[in-house]
Scaffold this motif. Structure first.
Motif, PDB file in Angstrom:
ATOM      1  N   ILE A  34     -94.604  13.902 -21.339  1.00 35.51           N
ATOM      2  CA  ILE A  34     -93.164  14.129 -21.191  1.00 35.51           C
ATOM      3  C   ILE A  34     -92.841  15.597 -21.411  1.00 35.51           C
ATOM      4  O   ILE A  34     -93.312  16.213 -22.380  1.00 35.51           O
ATOM      5  N   TRP A  35     -92.005  16.157 -20.517  1.00 35.74           N
ATOM      6  CA  TRP A  35     -91.412  17.467 -20.748  1.00 35.74           C
ATOM      7  C   TRP A  35     -89.901  17.287 -20.853  1.00 35.74           C
ATOM      8  O   TRP A  35     -89.268  16.763 -19.930  1.00 35.74           O
ATOM      9  N   ARG A  36     -89.346  17.689 -21.997  1.00 34.32           N
ATOM     10  CA  ARG A  36     -87.900  17.550 -22.215  1.00 34.32           C
ATOM     11  C   ARG A  36     -87.198  18.861 -21.901  1.00 34.32           C
ATOM     12  O   ARG A  36     -87.563  19.911 -22.423  1.00 34.32           O
ATOM     13  N   ASN A  37     -86.200  18.784 -21.043  1.00 31.74           N
ATOM     14  CA  ASN A  37     -85.377  19.939 -20.718  1.00 31.74           C
ATOM     15  C   ASN A  37     -84.259  20.018 -21.758  1.00 31.74           C
ATOM     16  O   ASN A  37     -83.296  19.253 -21.711  1.00 31.74           O
ATOM     17  N   ALA A  38     -84.399  20.929 -22.705  1.00 28.97           N
ATOM     18  CA  ALA A  38     -83.452  21.013 -23.820  1.00 28.97           C
ATOM     19  C   ALA A  38     -82.050  21.377 -23.356  1.00 28.97           C
ATOM     20  O   ALA A  38     -81.057  20.914 -23.927  1.00 28.97           O
ATOM     21  N   SER A  39     -81.936  22.185 -22.308  1.00 31.91           N
ATOM     22  CA  SER A  39     -80.624  22.616 -21.835  1.00 31.91           C
ATOM     23  C   SER A  39     -79.972  21.613 -20.902  1.00 31.91           C
ATOM     24  O   SER A  39     -78.753  21.601 -20.739  1.00 31.91           O
ATOM     25  N   ASP A  40     -80.775  20.757 -20.279  1.00 29.70           N
ATOM     26  CA  ASP A  40     -80.267  19.750 -19.350  1.00 29.70           C
ATOM     27  C   ASP A  40     -81.168  18.518 -19.441  1.00 29.70           C
ATOM     28  O   ASP A  40     -82.068  18.338 -18.623  1.00 29.70           O
ATOM     29  N   PRO A  41     -80.945  17.657 -20.445  1.00 30.84           N
ATOM     30  CA  PRO A  41     -81.854  16.528 -20.673  1.00 30.84           C
ATOM     31  C   PRO A  41     -82.065  15.642 -19.456  1.00 30.84           C
ATOM     32  O   PRO A  41     -83.150  15.083 -19.271  1.00 30.84           O
ATOM     33  N   LEU A  94     -89.137  12.576 -29.152  1.00 23.52           N
ATOM     34  CA  LEU A  94     -87.820  12.380 -29.733  1.00 23.52           C
ATOM     35  C   LEU A  94     -86.879  13.465 -29.234  1.00 23.52           C
ATOM     36  O   LEU A  94     -87.305  14.514 -28.757  1.00 23.52           O
ATOM     37  N   GLY A  95     -85.578  13.215 -29.343  1.00 22.87           N
ATOM     38  CA  GLY A  95     -84.597  14.204 -28.922  1.00 22.87           C
ATOM     39  C   GLY A  95     -83.671  13.661 -27.849  1.00 22.87           C
ATOM     40  O   GLY A  95     -83.711  12.486 -27.494  1.00 22.87           O
ATOM     41  N   ASP A  96     -82.851  14.538 -27.325  1.00 20.98           N
ATOM     42  CA  ASP A  96     -81.810  14.164 -26.374  1.00 20.98           C
ATOM     43  C   ASP A  96     -82.377  14.048 -24.964  1.00 20.98           C
ATOM     44  O   ASP A  96     -82.819  15.029 -24.368  1.00 20.98           O
ATOM     45  N   PHE A  97     -82.356  12.836 -24.433  1.00 23.34           N
ATOM     46  CA  PHE A  97     -82.698  12.595 -23.034  1.00 23.34           C
ATOM     47  C   PHE A  97     -81.509  12.004 -22.285  1.00 23.34           C
ATOM     48  O   PHE A  97     -81.678  11.373 -21.236  1.00 23.34           O
ATOM     49  N   GLY A  98     -80.310  12.194 -22.813  1.00 24.88           N
ATOM     50  CA  GLY A  98     -79.123  11.653 -22.193  1.00 24.88           C
ATOM     51  C   GLY A  98     -78.796  10.265 -22.719  1.00 24.88           C
ATOM     52  O   GLY A  98     -79.555   9.661 -23.481  1.00 24.88           O
ATOM     53  N   PRO A  99     -77.659   9.714 -22.309  1.00 22.49           N
ATOM     54  CA  PRO A  99     -77.186   8.436 -22.858  1.00 22.49           C
ATOM     55  C   PRO A  99     -78.075   7.243 -22.537  1.00 22.49           C
ATOM     56  O   PRO A  99     -78.022   6.226 -23.239  1.00 22.49           O
ATOM     57  N   ALA A 100     -78.914   7.331 -21.523  1.00 19.87           N
ATOM     58  CA  ALA A 100     -79.776   6.195 -21.167  1.00 19.87           C
ATOM     59  C   ALA A 100     -80.925   6.015 -22.140  1.00 19.87           C
ATOM     60  O   ALA A 100     -81.500   4.923 -22.223  1.00 19.87           O
ATOM     61  N   TYR A 101     -81.251   7.077 -22.884  1.00 16.28           N
ATOM     62  CA  TYR A 101     -82.413   7.015 -23.771  1.00 16.28           C
ATOM     63  C   TYR A 101     -82.067   7.570 -25.155  1.00 16.28           C
ATOM     64  O   TYR A 101     -82.560   8.627 -25.555  1.00 16.28           O
ATOM     65  N   PRO A 102     -81.215   6.860 -25.887  1.00 16.16           N
ATOM     66  CA  PRO A 102     -80.818   7.345 -27.219  1.00 16.16           C
ATOM     67  C   PRO A 102     -82.026   7.446 -28.150  1.00 16.16           C
ATOM     68  O   PRO A 102     -82.888   6.579 -28.179  1.00 16.16           O
ATOM     69  N   GLY A 103     -82.067   8.536 -28.885  1.00 14.68           N
ATOM     70  CA  GLY A 103     -83.110   8.751 -29.877  1.00 14.68           C
ATOM     71  C   GLY A 103     -84.354   9.405 -29.341  1.00 14.68           C
ATOM     72  O   GLY A 103     -85.107  10.041 -30.075  1.00 14.68           O
ATOM     73  N   GLY A 104     -84.623   9.242 -28.058  1.00 15.71           N
ATOM     74  CA  GLY A 104     -85.839   9.789 -27.477  1.00 15.71           C
ATOM     75  C   GLY A 104     -86.385   8.858 -26.413  1.00 15.71           C
ATOM     76  O   GLY A 104     -85.802   7.819 -26.090  1.00 15.71           O
ATOM     77  N   LEU A 105     -87.530   9.239 -25.860  1.00 16.91           N
ATOM     78  CA  LEU A 105     -88.113   8.529 -24.730  1.00 16.91           C
ATOM     79  C   LEU A 105     -89.547   8.108 -25.045  1.00 16.91           C
ATOM     80  O   LEU A 105     -90.375   8.938 -25.422  1.00 16.91           O
ATOM     81  N   PHE A 106     -89.817   6.806 -24.904  1.00 15.41           N
ATOM     82  CA  PHE A 106     -91.166   6.257 -25.025  1.00 15.41           C
ATOM     83  C   PHE A 106     -91.589   5.781 -23.645  1.00 15.41           C
ATOM     84  O   PHE A 106     -90.830   5.091 -22.959  1.00 15.41           O
ATOM     85  N   GLY A 144     -89.046  12.399 -11.971  1.00 16.32           N
ATOM     86  CA  GLY A 144     -87.814  12.643 -12.690  1.00 16.32           C
ATOM     87  C   GLY A 144     -87.522  11.481 -13.620  1.00 16.32           C
ATOM     88  O   GLY A 144     -88.192  10.442 -13.586  1.00 16.32           O
ATOM     89  N   LEU A 145     -86.488  11.620 -14.459  1.00 15.12           N
ATOM     90  CA  LEU A 145     -86.111  10.516 -15.347  1.00 15.12           C
ATOM     91  C   LEU A 145     -85.629   9.298 -14.564  1.00 15.12           C
ATOM     92  O   LEU A 145     -85.593   8.189 -15.107  1.00 15.12           O
ATOM     93  N   ASP A 146     -85.266   9.516 -13.300  1.00 13.16           N
ATOM     94  CA  ASP A 146     -84.891   8.380 -12.456  1.00 13.16           C
ATOM     95  C   ASP A 146     -86.117   7.621 -11.951  1.00 13.16           C
ATOM     96  O   ASP A 146     -85.988   6.607 -11.253  1.00 13.16           O
TER      97      ASP A 146
END
Length: 344
Positions: free
Chosen positions: A50-57, A303-315, A75-77
């Motif tokens: 996973i690569w998290r875009n901190a400025s645009d989750p 962990l971190g902000d991935f937008g409202p679809a993935y609160p808390g982080g992405l597994f 993409g996250l989609d």
């Protein structure tokens, strides 16, 4: 029943029996999934990063391997953004802010098993704006078949741990700053039998490796550290039902959090506390609006902000049985896992 099961390998025992004999696991459902890999009718999808875009989750990216064909970017989609025809690559990891050819960027490493006698690291630059992979070449990572790979960065250098199929773990110092990346094996570790999944905790300097039929281990990740492994948990067919496969870390605070291992034999995932190696709990990804996951190989967590679809982080978990389609990767909100296990 006990005598009959003891004569069978885990793969020979029906999944329903394995699940019944395993420790209880809570259920979560996926919120997303990737497009299936291109290789059909085969065990092909393997490991995500996973690569998290901190400025645009919402613009975050997922890298995943088709171990028969190459490396995908999603993409996250879940839609395919790019594919690199790298051949037989098994596991994958990435690190941001690595100097690549003179400029900071995202470095991707995949375990290259195109030559079964000689493990290599296939390196790529990931462009976050275009989601494209640029191959940088391969570097030698030791004798044997390449299996698992994970990055580790200390104050002075970037390393990749190459887990060879026979349980050898080579620590490779990587320098990607020049025109052509270079690497040097600086240390070797050893587990007794076939191993694959690994993850490193850069806060504590610890490396976690899954030995498939044996269990979960940790090592000192420092170049000058001990080479003696410490066993965290056995593949006892209760908490971990063999094979022990993918490994991921959920860091909490300065030194705590969880290490997660895929309990492939009963379609579950097991958490142990990083601070004291204690057992925390188990969960499964079950059918919901999106299908569940079974016989998972690789996993990743951030962990971190991935937008409202993935609160808390992405597994993310590889799904070994994606209905009638080819294998793919399932996306789960870390917040859902925390809630199900009572960690919040």
């Amino acid at each position: 029943m006990g005598l009959a099961l003891s004569a069978c390998t885990p793969a020979e025992v029906p999944v329903a029996v394995r699940i019944a004999n395993a420790a209880p696991a809570v259920s979560v459902t996926a919120r997303g999934e990737t497009t299936p890999v291109g290789t059909t009718n085969a065990d092909a999808a393997d490991d995500p990063a996973i690569w998290r875009n901190a400025s645009d989750p919402a613009a975050s990216l997922i890298v995943g391997t088709d171990k028969k064909a190459g490396v995908y970017v999603y993409g996250l989609d879940g839609k395919v953004r790019d594919f690199s025809d790298a051949g037989r690559v098994n596991n994958v990891d990435l690190r941001d802010q690595v100097v690549i050819n003179g400029a900071p960027g995202i470095l991707v490493a995949a375990s290259d098993r195109n030559d079964l006698a000689r493990a290599k690291l296939a390196l790529f630059r990931l462009d976050p704006a275009t989601a494209k992979l640029t191959p940088l070449g391969t570097i030698d990572a030791g004798v044997g078949e390449a299996y698992g790979v994970c990055f580790y960065r200390d104050a002075t250098a970037l390393y990749a741990f190459m887990v060879v199929k026979d349980g050898t773990i080579n620590q490779v110092a990587i320098d990607a700053s020049g025109t052509v990346p270079t690497g040097k094996i600086v240390r070797s570790l050893k587990l007794a039998t076939q191993s694959e999944g690994c993850a490193a905790d850069e806060r504590t300097g610890r490396l976690y490796v899954a030995e498939e039929d044996v269990g979960l281990w940790r090592f000192d990740a420092a170049v000058t550290g001990s080479t003696t492994p410490v066993k965290i948990a056995a593949a006892d067919n209760r908490n971990i039902v063999a094979d022990a496969e993918g490994v991921a870390i959920a860091p909490v605070g300065e030194k705590d959090g969880y290490v997660i291992v895929s309990s492939q034999g009963d379609n579950a995932y097991v958490l142990y506390r990083l601070s004291d190696d204690s057992y925390v709990g188990r969960f499964r990804i079950v059918d919901g609006a999106i299908g569940g996951s079974e016989e998972t190989d690789g996993i990743d967590l951030m962990l971190g902000d991935f937008g409202p679809a993935y609160p808390g982080g992405l597994f993310i978990a590889q799904d070994g049985h994606n209905a009638a389609a080819a294998q793919n990767f399932k996306l789960v909100a870390w917040g859902d896992i925390e809630k199900a296990l009572g960690l919040q």
